[in-house]
Design a protein around this motif. Structure first.
Motif, PDB file in Angstrom:
ATOM      1  N   ILE A 181       1.010  -1.311  -0.221  1.00  0.00           N
ATOM      2  CA  ILE A 181      -0.067   0.371  -0.279  1.00  0.00           C
ATOM      3  C   ILE A 181       0.794   1.428   0.300  1.00  0.00           C
ATOM      4  O   ILE A 181       2.089   1.343   0.409  1.00  0.00           O
ATOM      5  CB  ILE A 181      -1.375   0.039   1.274  1.00  0.00           C
ATOM      6  CG1 ILE A 181      -2.277   1.238   0.857  1.00  0.00           C
ATOM      7  CG2 ILE A 181       0.207   0.306   2.511  1.00  0.00           C
ATOM      8  CD1 ILE A 181      -2.587   1.306   2.109  1.00  0.00           C
ATOM      9  N   ASN A 182       0.773   1.684  -0.937  1.00  0.00           N
ATOM     10  CA  ASN A 182       1.196   2.982  -1.314  1.00  0.00           C
ATOM     11  C   ASN A 182       0.290   4.312  -1.183  1.00  0.00           C
ATOM     12  O   ASN A 182      -0.442   4.040  -1.420  1.00  0.00           O
ATOM     13  CB  ASN A 182       2.124   3.548  -1.661  1.00  0.00           C
ATOM     14  CG  ASN A 182       2.996   1.592  -2.285  1.00  0.00           C
ATOM     15  OD1 ASN A 182       4.031   2.233  -1.158  1.00  0.00           O
ATOM     16  ND2 ASN A 182       3.322   1.405  -2.555  1.00  0.00           N
ATOM     17  N   CYS A 183       0.744   5.748  -1.372  1.00  0.00           N
ATOM     18  CA  CYS A 183       0.255   7.264  -1.670  1.00  0.00           C
ATOM     19  C   CYS A 183       1.008   7.750  -2.414  1.00  0.00           C
ATOM     20  O   CYS A 183       2.199   7.495  -2.506  1.00  0.00           O
ATOM     21  CB  CYS A 183      -0.483   7.699  -0.427  1.00  0.00           C
ATOM     22  SG  CYS A 183       0.810   8.543   0.435  1.00  0.00           S
ATOM     23  N   ILE A 184       0.751   9.150  -3.465  1.00  0.00           N
ATOM     24  CA  ILE A 184       1.862   9.143  -3.920  1.00  0.00           C
ATOM     25  C   ILE A 184       0.826  10.644  -4.128  1.00  0.00           C
ATOM     26  O   ILE A 184      -0.528  11.587  -3.505  1.00  0.00           O
ATOM     27  CB  ILE A 184       1.610   9.384  -6.050  1.00  0.00           C
ATOM     28  CG1 ILE A 184      -0.178   9.815  -6.364  1.00  0.00           C
ATOM     29  CG2 ILE A 184       1.640   8.160  -6.664  1.00  0.00           C
ATOM     30  CD1 ILE A 184      -0.484   9.774  -7.843  1.00  0.00           C
ATOM     31  N   SER A 185       1.208  11.766  -4.125  1.00  0.00           N
ATOM     32  CA  SER A 185       1.218  13.438  -3.632  1.00  0.00           C
ATOM     33  C   SER A 185       1.670  13.697  -4.790  1.00  0.00           C
ATOM     34  O   SER A 185       2.463  15.233  -4.040  1.00  0.00           O
ATOM     35  CB  SER A 185       1.736  13.990  -1.570  1.00  0.00           C
ATOM     36  OG  SER A 185       0.945  12.249  -1.076  1.00  0.00           O
ATOM     37  N   PRO A 186       0.857  14.875  -5.438  1.00  0.00           N
ATOM     38  CA  PRO A 186       1.012  15.278  -6.179  1.00  0.00           C
ATOM     39  C   PRO A 186       0.698  17.066  -5.143  1.00  0.00           C
ATOM     40  O   PRO A 186      -0.422  17.489  -4.527  1.00  0.00           O
ATOM     41  CB  PRO A 186      -0.405  15.613  -7.430  1.00  0.00           C
ATOM     42  CG  PRO A 186      -0.923  14.458  -6.610  1.00  0.00           C
ATOM     43  CD  PRO A 186      -0.804  14.406  -6.107  1.00  0.00           C
ATOM     44  N   GLY A 187       1.001  17.858  -6.329  1.00  0.00           N
ATOM     45  CA  GLY A 187       1.476  19.538  -6.012  1.00  0.00           C
ATOM     46  C   GLY A 187       0.013  19.462  -7.458  1.00  0.00           C
ATOM     47  O   GLY A 187      -0.469  18.588  -6.985  1.00  0.00           O
TER      48      GLY A 187
END
Length: 248
Positions: A181-187
């Motif tokens: 499980i991961n997350c991505i954090s865009p601007g």
């Protein structure tokens, strides 16, 4: 892949744009894709992109844990245990902190955080039984630090910070079962949500990014698919800020 599940709820912006691009990119690689969204318009947009044999797109409110659990059971019955789950649901709150009501706070927490828990929990269990699977949640660089010129509300910042912490802790418990499980954090992303922001917000984006522009939705989708598929990522919060936040 047997099936991907891009999953969204909320108003337009990074969520709906990223979901559409994830479906578009995944369609050539997945045997089946199951899509759920609160917005009927978004479901209509996604439907033509789905591979033949995919389940019918489903309207769903991720705040309803029982409805999410039923959706998971239906997906398992029609398409089997998914290889990938993408949770892109979210809302952006922009009112000042002193104007933030309890109702506004709880709505952001319910959709951005509780919905992620309901969905990840519903699909992680069958994934652990098969000892494989990858879950990816959509975070935000707002979860690490508030930035000047932003109209982001502390409720939004708090939910996105919680997503990163949730991923980190959950990864440790799912790792022994073969599930990541991961997350991505865009601007900031070039979406309809940003189109309505005032000039000072766009000026801030130009000042804090390396190339003076926002992310394109397809760039967010490309990162999402890469992190979800790459077996070395687990418990990670992967940023896509274009240099935003460097130097304090």
């Amino acid at each position: 892949c047997q099936s991907h599940i891009p999953h969204g709820r909320g108003s337009g912006g990074v969520r709906s744009a990223a979901q559409a691009e994830i479906v578009r990119l995944a369609a050539s690689r997945a045997a089946r894709i199951a899509v759920a969204d609160h917005s009927v318009a978004n479901l209509r947009e996604s439907a033509p992109l789905l591979p033949a044999g995919s389940p019918e797109p489903r309207q769903l409110d991720v705040r309803d844990a029982d409805a999410v659990a039923q959706f998971a059971r239906d997906v398992l019955a029609s398409a089997g245990t998914p290889h990938f789950l993408f949770y892109t649901a979210g809302i952006l709150t922009i009112e000042p902190f002193l104007e933030t009501t309890a109702e506004s706070w709880l709505r952001a927490v319910d959709i951005n955080l509780n919905g992620a828990f309901h969905t990840a929990r519903a699909f992680a269990e069958p994934m652990t039984r098969e000892r494989r699977g990858s879950i990816l949640l959509l975070g935000s660089i707002a979860g690490t630090r508030a930035r000047s010129g932003s109209r982001v509300n502390p409720a939004y910042n708090a939910t996105k910070a919680a997503i990163s912490a949730f991923v980190n802790g959950t990864a440790m418990q799912l790792r022994p079962h073969g599930v990541r499980i991961n997350c991505i954090s865009p601007g900031p992303a070039a979406t309809a949500m940003m189109d309505v922001q005032p000039p000072q917000v766009h000026a801030a984006v130009r000042d804090i990014t390396l190339d003076g522009r926002m992310n394109r939705p397809e760039e967010i989708a490309e990162l999402a698919l890469f992190v979800a598929a790459h077996g070395r990522f687990t418990g990670e919060d992967v940023g896509l800020g274009g240099g935003a936040g460097l130097g304090g």
